[in-house]
Design an enzyme around this catalytic site. Structure first.
Site, PDB file in Angstrom:
ATOM      1  N   ARG A  54     -16.093 -25.213 -33.108  1.00 23.07           N
ATOM      2  CA  ARG A  54     -16.464 -23.874 -33.584  1.00 23.07           C
ATOM      3  C   ARG A  54     -16.685 -23.917 -35.094  1.00 23.07           C
ATOM      4  O   ARG A  54     -17.530 -23.230 -35.634  1.00 23.07           O
ATOM      5  CB  ARG A  54     -15.371 -22.842 -33.237  1.00 23.07           C
ATOM      6  N   LYS A 203     -37.534 -17.908 -33.968  1.00 23.36           N
ATOM      7  CA  LYS A 203     -38.973 -17.666 -34.149  1.00 23.36           C
ATOM      8  C   LYS A 203     -39.687 -18.930 -34.643  1.00 23.36           C
ATOM      9  O   LYS A 203     -39.694 -19.923 -33.946  1.00 23.36           O
ATOM     10  CB  LYS A 203     -39.170 -16.482 -35.078  1.00 23.36           C
TER      11      LYS A 203
HETATM   12  O1  P1T Z   1     -33.470 -12.338 -31.731  1.00 21.10           O
HETATM   13  P1  P1T Z   1     -32.605 -12.904 -32.804  1.00 21.10           P
HETATM   14  O2  P1T Z   1     -32.662 -14.383 -32.938  1.00 21.10           O
HETATM   15  O3  P1T Z   1     -31.195 -12.382 -32.732  1.00 21.10           O
HETATM   16  O4  P1T Z   1     -33.235 -12.398 -34.205  1.00 21.10           O
HETATM   17  C1  P1T Z   1     -33.188 -11.077 -34.637  1.00 21.10           C
HETATM   18  C2  P1T Z   1     -34.301 -10.827 -35.625  1.00 21.10           C
HETATM   19  C3  P1T Z   1     -34.014 -10.803 -36.970  1.00 21.10           C
HETATM   20  N1  P1T Z   1     -34.984 -10.583 -37.891  1.00 21.10           N
HETATM   21  C4  P1T Z   1     -36.258 -10.392 -37.539  1.00 21.10           C
HETATM   22  C5  P1T Z   1     -37.304 -10.146 -38.583  1.00 21.10           C
HETATM   23  C6  P1T Z   1     -36.626 -10.427 -36.195  1.00 21.10           C
HETATM   24  O5  P1T Z   1     -37.920 -10.240 -35.873  1.00 21.10           O
HETATM   25  C7  P1T Z   1     -35.619 -10.644 -35.197  1.00 21.10           C
HETATM   26  C8  P1T Z   1     -35.936 -10.644 -33.744  1.00 21.10           C
HETATM   27  N2  P1T Z   1     -37.173 -10.100 -33.433  1.00 21.10           N
HETATM   28  C9  P1T Z   1     -37.716  -9.989 -32.199  1.00 21.10           C
HETATM   29  C10 P1T Z   1     -37.112 -10.385 -31.075  1.00 21.10           C
HETATM   30  C11 P1T Z   1     -39.076  -9.403 -32.159  1.00 21.10           C
HETATM   31  O6  P1T Z   1     -39.802  -9.561 -31.152  1.00 21.10           O
HETATM   32  O7  P1T Z   1     -39.456  -8.780 -33.165  1.00 21.10           O
END
Ligand code: P1T
Length: 389
Positions: A54, A203
């Protein structure tokens, strides 16, 4: 490569090598997936740098080094999702503190700040960050965190990182930039004065729509300690397989981003010239408000394009979104495959409609994450979908 040489290398080289070297026991070129929960100690407290997974894991440590190098940061701290990374930053505030955030931002960030932290006494306000005078006016004596997204989600607005960091710092607040839309290939906010860079590594960094992850990068020792304490104490850590996948993703980040940018530029130009399309939101269009700022602040305009139809008719927008064959209608972005998203009902549904509308987010806005396919196929796909209305 020796780490001293990697530190002096270009971003493409850093993406491939930073944080990694061949495994000393086997010579494996790829960082192994250390699928273990714990590590042997030869006597209490005597170990090889890792005690419990962790807290640290060698695959995660490699990814943290890689992301830190790409963001010009000393420290990278990885989390189990982008939202978990944001959660860790906000958790460092105290009841009575205030966050000033962009009013055009990922819906999950809004929900976290308002609905999760609001009841714990952390206030948040959401303002148009392209209006610097408005931002100054919205700062409160208890503002401890200025939360910047640029380009914004979903309207790809570009805001001035340096000017906003100056406003935050003049008030003694921390400036955090969510750099998910740009990726460090196009924009490195720490170089413009930000204290923290936050990523949804789900992303562009991961890049293949096969992993959820998040990260914070910083040069600030105090923030590094606070966030590592939270990693250990709250435990929202990514598993080694997820770190491996993300690390594999970053190796091709630079070339993927080049293709995302050139494809998105062509798609945006096609849409702008289309008689049925109204406003197109893309920083690479000279007609777009943030174009000049994007040229100064970014090394490319990114892969995200949003648009509305000229008639702003919901039924027509639904027809377009239901009839593409290369673009998949799905939440998320930044993967090699093109995605289409309806922010009002999907990614931004948790922002009350009145607030979405006040920020200029139309219920008919369509957001594209332009992938790396052949651009002629992407344009043909959009063309045939637009012909159905
Ligand atoms: O989905 P996650 O890995 O928890 O990320 C959150 C997040 C944070 N910041 C930005 C700018 C984001 O676009 C996202 C997640 N966004 C999407 C899932 C979306 O389709 O816009």
């Amino acid at each position: 490569m020796k780490s001293a040489d990697v530190a002096k290398a270009g971003l493409g080289t850093k993406a491939v090598h930073a944080g990694q070297s061949p495994d000393p026991t086997t010579g494996a070129v790829m960082t192994p997936i250390y699928q273990t929960s714990t590590y042997a100690q030869s006597a209490p407290g005597v170990h090889q740098g890792h005690e419990y997974a962790r807290v640290t894991n060698p695959t995660r440590t490699a990814l943290e080094g890689n992301l830190a190098a790409l963001e010009s940061a000393k420290h990278g701290i990885c989390f189990s999702s982008g939202v978990a990374a944001t959660d860790a930053v906000v958790r460092c505030l105290r009841p009575g503190d205030h966050i000033l955030a962009s009013n055009d931002l990922y819906g999950g960030t809004y929900r976290l700040m308002r609905q999760v932290f609001g009841p714990f006494g952390i206030e948040s306000d959401f303002v148009d960050m392209s209006d610097l005078a408005g931002v100054k006016a919205a700062m409160k004596p208890n503002t401890k965190l200025v939360w910047i997204e640029t380009p914004t989600n979903p309207m790809v607005r570009v805001v001035d990182i340096k000017a906003l960091c100056d406003i935050a710092h003049a008030a003694g607040a921390t400036a955090a930039v969510d750099n998910t839309f740009a990726s460090p290939i196009l924009q490195r906010p720490l170089e413009w004065g930000a204290d923290l860079v936050v990523h949804s590594t789900t992303k562009y960094l991961g890049g293949h729509s096969d992993v959820i992850g998040g990260a914070v990068c910083t040069n600030n020792e105090e923030w590094n300690e606070k966030l590592r304490f939270l990693v250990k104490s709250s435990g929202a850590v990514p598993g080694p397989m997820d770190c491996f996948l993300t690390l594999r993703g970053t190796k091709t980040l630079q070339i993927r981003i080049e293709r995302h940018c050139s494809n998105a530029q062509a798609v945006a130009e096609f849409l702008e010239a289309h008689p049925k399309v109204g406003k197109v939101y893309y920083p690479g269009l000279p007609s777009f408000e943030g174009h000049e700022l994007a040229k100064r602040q970014m090394d490319g305009f990114g892969g995200m394009v949003s648009f509305v139809l000229k008639n702003e008719d919901m039924e027509d927008a639904t027809t377009v979104m239901s009839n593409t064959h290369v673009f998949t209608l799905a939440e998320s972005l930044g993967g090699v495959e093109s995605l289409m998203n309806h922010p009002a009902s999907m990614t931004h549904g948790s922002i009350p409609a009145a607030e979405r509308h006040a920020a200029g987010l139309s219920d008919t806005l369509i957001r594209l994450s332009v992938g790396i396919e052949d651009v002629s196929d992407l344009i043909a796909d959009l063309k045939q979908a637009l012909e159905r209305i």
